[in-house]
Design an enzyme around this catalytic site. Structure first.
Site, mmCIF file in Angstrom:
data_model
loop_
_atom_site.group_PDB
_atom_site.id
_atom_site.type_symbol
_atom_site.label_atom_id
_atom_site.label_comp_id
_atom_site.label_asym_id
_atom_site.label_seq_id
_atom_site.Cartn_x
_atom_site.Cartn_y
_atom_site.Cartn_z
ATOM 1 N N ASP A 85 41.257 48.708 36.982
ATOM 2 C CA ASP A 85 40.375 48.174 38.032
ATOM 3 C C ASP A 85 41.226 47.709 39.219
ATOM 4 O O ASP A 85 41.273 46.528 39.533
ATOM 5 C CB ASP A 85 39.519 47.011 37.486
ATOM 6 N N HIS A 97 50.596 41.165 34.651
ATOM 7 C CA HIS A 97 49.854 41.427 33.421
ATOM 8 C C HIS A 97 49.820 42.904 33.005
ATOM 9 O O HIS A 97 50.209 43.271 31.906
ATOM 10 C CB HIS A 97 48.390 41.006 33.595
HETATM 11 O O1 RIB Z 1 43.699 38.564 33.317
HETATM 12 C C1 RIB Z 1 44.489 39.529 33.929
HETATM 13 C C2 RIB Z 1 43.738 40.803 34.115
HETATM 14 O O2 RIB Z 1 42.608 40.551 34.940
HETATM 15 C C3 RIB Z 1 44.518 41.894 34.788
HETATM 16 O O3 RIB Z 1 44.120 43.138 34.281
HETATM 17 C C4 RIB Z 1 44.118 41.755 36.225
HETATM 18 O O4 RIB Z 1 44.255 42.958 36.946
HETATM 19 C C5 RIB Z 1 42.693 41.305 36.134
HETATM 20 O O5 RIB Z 1 41.845 42.395 36.042
HETATM 21 CA CA CA Z 2 43.530 44.948 35.858
#
Ligand code: RIB
Ligand code: CA
Length: 333
Positions: free
Chosen positions: A10, A254
């Protein structure tokens, strides 16, 4: 060994970091990006996926558009306050690039994300690794279309959830699981095997402005984009996020950590067990992993798959080194 990967995403600033790493790492063959709502609307997520691939010179990678809303619950607000109005730190060009008008752009597939995932898994049984770094809606839809999907794919790696670490949307919930808790819970009912790369480890791998400046200076157009797009994200962390009191400006990477797990699993320690994702109420989005295999008073964990695992510890320096070294080695100008 080269891993054939479909990245469900996303985009998203840390999603862009993940895409950069997937393009750069010689042991990753990125087949496609499948898009999902989350950080931004599905329209922006798809547009960003194509644009990021264009910037990174990866126009041979296909994009399949996916879900715009969760499988059950009503959609929640997107995260423009974390990732910028456009989702990529306000780096999307003001005059829209002519996506899909010529072969030099990453092309939009005519299948939906869920259909694409099922189609590829059937065509290449046992070969595809799914890496999901957004809400798990597309994968839940794919599983509904093909109940054998867990047996058809090689593995499923998910950025999401938090076991012992506090959440980043509520004290209990991480954003990807919070945005579609029913989808996450449906996936965890099956033995894939599925590995969750959640906040327990991603909050320990912080990328600093010093690292990002090194990418800007040494990693060509990819590094330049990661530097520019991360300005908004680093500002968010400095003002409100987990890094508010850090000595240096920094942010979590992340989604990139999920891809590092694929190629360097030894850098992580895992705990496996039956898992549920709470799908309503104030604990909605919480990942509840039975770490002890205990005989509980209810059956809610009893019939669940036990082969899935969550990453609980990480060698952060090794993950960061892998991220920086591979992107710098893959420098394109
Ligand atoms: O919590 C982190 C996640 O949430 C990652 O995938 C970031 O891109 C958001 O979508
Ligand atoms: Ca993400």
């Amino acid at each position: 060994m080269v891993h054939k990967v479909i990245l469900d995403t996303d985009p998203g600033i840390d999603d862009a970091m993940a895409i950069a790493y997937a393009m750069a790492h010689p042991a990753i063959d990125l087949l496609a990006l499948t898009t999902v709502f989350g950080n931004v609307s599905i329209q922006k997520a798809t547009r960003n996926a194509q644009y990021i691939l264009d910037v990174f010179g990866a126009t041979e990678v296909e994009v399949a558009q996916g879900a715009k809303v969760p499988v059950v619950q009503a959609p929640l607000p997107h995260s423009e306050f974390v990732h910028g109005e456009d989702g990529i730190g306000n780096c999307y060009p003001e005059s829209e690039p002519a996506l899909n008008s010529a072969a030099k752009h990453a092309q939009l597939h005519n299948m939906s994300a869920a259909d694409y995932i099922v189609d590829q898994a059937r065509k290449h049984p046992g070969e595809i690794t799914l890496v999901a770094v957004g809400p798990l809606t597309n994968l839940a839809l794919a599983l509904e279309k093909e109940p054998e999907l867990p047996k058809l794919v090689k593995q499923l790696i998910v950025m999401g959830g938090a076991v012992d670490e506090p959440g980043n949307v509520t004290p209990l919930a991480e954003a990807n699981f919070f945005n579609d808790p029913h989808a996450a819970d449906r996936l965890l009912a099956h033995d894939w095997p599925m590995v969750v790369v959640g906040l327990d480890v991603t909050h320990k791998v912080m990328i600093s402005d010093t690292h990002l400046a090194r990418l800007r200076d040494e990693a060509g157009v990819t590094g330049d984009f990661l530097w520019r797009s991360s300005r908004f994200y680093v500002d968010f962390y400095a003002s409100k996020g987990a890094a508010k009191d850090a000595s240096e400006r920094q942010c979590a990477m992340h989604d990139a950590a999920a891809l590092v797990y694929l190629v360097e699993p030894d850098a992580f320690s895992l705990v496996s067990g039956a898992a549920r994702v709470i799908d309503s109420g104030i604990a909605s989005g919480q990942l509840a992993l039975d770490q002890k295999g205990y005989q509980y008073a209810t059956n809610d964990w009893a019939d669940r798959a036990t082969g899935n695992a969550a990453c609980m510890a990480v060698d952060a320096e090794r993950v960061l080194d892998s991220f920086l070294d591979n992107i710098i080695n893959h420098r394109i100008t």
